[in-house]
Write an enzyme that holds these catalytic residues in place. Structure first.
Site, short mmCIF file in Angstrom:
data_model
loop_
_atom_site.label_atom_id
_atom_site.label_comp_id
_atom_site.label_asym_id
_atom_site.label_seq_id
_atom_site.Cartn_x
_atom_site.Cartn_y
_atom_site.Cartn_z
N ASP A 67 0.81 -1.21 0.00
CA ASP A 67 0.00 0.00 0.00
C ASP A 67 0.85 1.27 0.00
O ASP A 67 2.05 1.22 0.26
CB ASP A 67 -0.96 0.00 1.21
CG ASP A 67 -0.32 -0.58 2.47
OD1 ASP A 67 0.92 -0.56 2.57
OD2 ASP A 67 -1.05 -1.04 3.35
N ASN A 137 -7.40 -3.81 14.26
CA ASN A 137 -8.79 -4.12 13.87
C ASN A 137 -8.87 -5.29 12.88
O ASN A 137 -9.92 -5.53 12.29
CB ASN A 137 -9.46 -2.88 13.27
CG ASN A 137 -8.75 -2.38 12.01
OD1 ASN A 137 -7.84 -3.04 11.50
ND2 ASN A 137 -9.15 -1.23 11.51
N HIS A 139 -7.14 -5.56 10.04
CA HIS A 139 -6.89 -5.25 8.61
C HIS A 139 -5.60 -5.89 8.11
O HIS A 139 -4.68 -6.16 8.88
CB HIS A 139 -6.93 -3.73 8.34
CG HIS A 139 -5.76 -2.94 8.81
ND1 HIS A 139 -5.83 -1.60 9.15
CD2 HIS A 139 -4.44 -3.25 8.98
CE1 HIS A 139 -4.65 -1.15 9.50
NE2 HIS A 139 -3.78 -2.13 9.41
N GLU A 144 -9.63 -2.42 5.39
CA GLU A 144 -10.23 -2.23 6.70
C GLU A 144 -11.46 -3.13 6.85
O GLU A 144 -11.99 -3.64 5.84
CB GLU A 144 -10.65 -0.75 6.84
CG GLU A 144 -9.49 0.24 6.70
CD GLU A 144 -8.58 0.30 7.94
OE1 GLU A 144 -8.45 -0.71 8.66
OE2 GLU A 144 -7.98 1.37 8.16
C1 F6R Z 1 1.49 -1.73 6.11
C2 F6R Z 1 0.20 -2.39 6.18
C3 F6R Z 1 -0.55 -2.57 7.46
C4 F6R Z 1 0.32 -2.95 8.64
C5 F6R Z 1 -0.52 -3.07 9.92
C6 F6R Z 1 0.33 -3.33 11.13
O1 F6R Z 1 1.98 -1.73 4.79
O2 F6R Z 1 -0.25 -2.78 5.18
O3 F6R Z 1 -1.53 -3.55 7.26
O4 F6R Z 1 0.97 -4.16 8.39
O5 F6R Z 1 -1.24 -1.90 10.12
O6 F6R Z 1 1.13 -2.22 11.36
P1 F6R Z 1 2.21 -2.21 12.55
O7 F6R Z 1 3.23 -3.23 12.18
O8 F6R Z 1 2.75 -0.82 12.53
O9 F6R Z 1 1.46 -2.54 13.79
#
Ligand code: F6R
Length: 268
Positions: A67, A137, A139, A144
């Site tokens: 992303d 959450n 995702h 989401e």
């Molecule tokens: C990042 C992404 C998100 C993260 C997720 C966990 O490219 O796609 O799905 O992997 O939000 O983020 P952290 O590791 O910061 O808790």
């Protein structure tokens, strides 16, 4: 789903890095799917160390990130392009021309970025190994809760919670995006292998819902139950909500002994 519970975040990163390294040794021209976020920082540190030590090379590899924020240019330090350069790309021998993010250039229609990214992934032969983190959450990427389980790369609105979770990374006067372009859930599911890393107690509930809850768009990561080849690496804290814990440890022991005897585990 192969669930491996390790002592701490350091061990999670080392095991994840070993898996990526194994793939690069067997398939030097592998197509990697990469993630950003705090969980992956230690993984990238390990990969940089291995590359510097000459144990692995990214020379022939291709990388597609999950992303990118909308409204943040690649040279902005808050962009995921900047994160990837800082944490990995600038410190390994990967060809910058083979590093892709779903970026939306100035004046470009964001709606067209997704289909174009899908074409690029397909032209590269698809993703061999997709690295994932998980949101509090549930995702994956920026898919989401309530995202279509059949979605492909597109613009998504971040939830208030995700914006809040990431606000620690932005100073008060900085623009914090609320929109992103993310690989879709079906795009992620197309990867031939998936490696999910989760650490810390704040992920325990999402991890339990992903692995042991119903498959539902309200926990996008739960779709991974339908993927043939997923390895989940957890530290003790992230694993603390799992009910079936004993079985995962038991399976891991059996897999390790199969690997020792035949060089390959039965996995999932
Ligand atoms: C990042 C992404 C998100 C993260 C997720 C966990 O490219 O796609 O799905 O992997 O939000 O983020 P952290 O590791 O910061 O808790």
């Amino acid at each position: 789903m192969e669930i491996i519970i390790l002592k701490d975040a350091e061990k999670v990163a080392a095991t994840g890095a070993e898996l990526v390294a194994e793939l690069l040794r067997v398939s030097p021209a592998a197509v990697l799917g990469l993630a950003t976020g705090s969980t992956q920082l230690a993984l990238y540190r390990k990969l940089v160390e291995s590359c510097r030590a000459g144990a692995i090379s990214f020379k022939r590899a291709t990388a597609f990130n999950l992303d990118e924020y909308l409204g943040v240019t690649p040279d902005n330090p808050q962009s995921y392009r900047a994160y990837m350069r800082r944490e990995l790309f600038d410190h390994v021998d990967i060809d910058p021309g083979r590093t892709f993010l779903p970026e939306c250039g100035a004046g470009q229609n964001p709606v067209l970025v997704g289909p174009d990214y899908e074409k690029k992934i397909a032209a590269a032969g698809g993703i061999d190994l997709q690295v994932l983190g998980i949101g509090v959450n549930g995702h994956i990427g920026f898919n989401e809760p309530s995202s279509s389980l059949n979605s492909r790369t597109r613009v998504k609105t971040l939830t208030r919670q995700t914006v809040e979770d990431n606000s620690r990374l932005f100073s008060a006067e900085e623009f914090q995006p609320r929109l992103a372009v993310t690989m879709g859930i079906a795009t992620i599911m197309d990867a031939r292998r998936i490696l999910m890393l989760a650490t810390g107690a704040n992920k325990a509930d999402a991890v339990a819902r992903m692995a042991e809850g119903p498959v539902t768009a309200m926990c996008p990561a739960s779709i991974l139950q339908m993927h043939e080849r997923v390895t989940v690496l957890l530290d003790e804290a992230a694993a603390s909500g799992l009910e079936n814990r004993d079985y995962y440890d038991w399976t891991h022991q059996q897999n390790e002994s199969l690997k020792a005897r035949f060089g390959r585990s039965h996995d999932v």
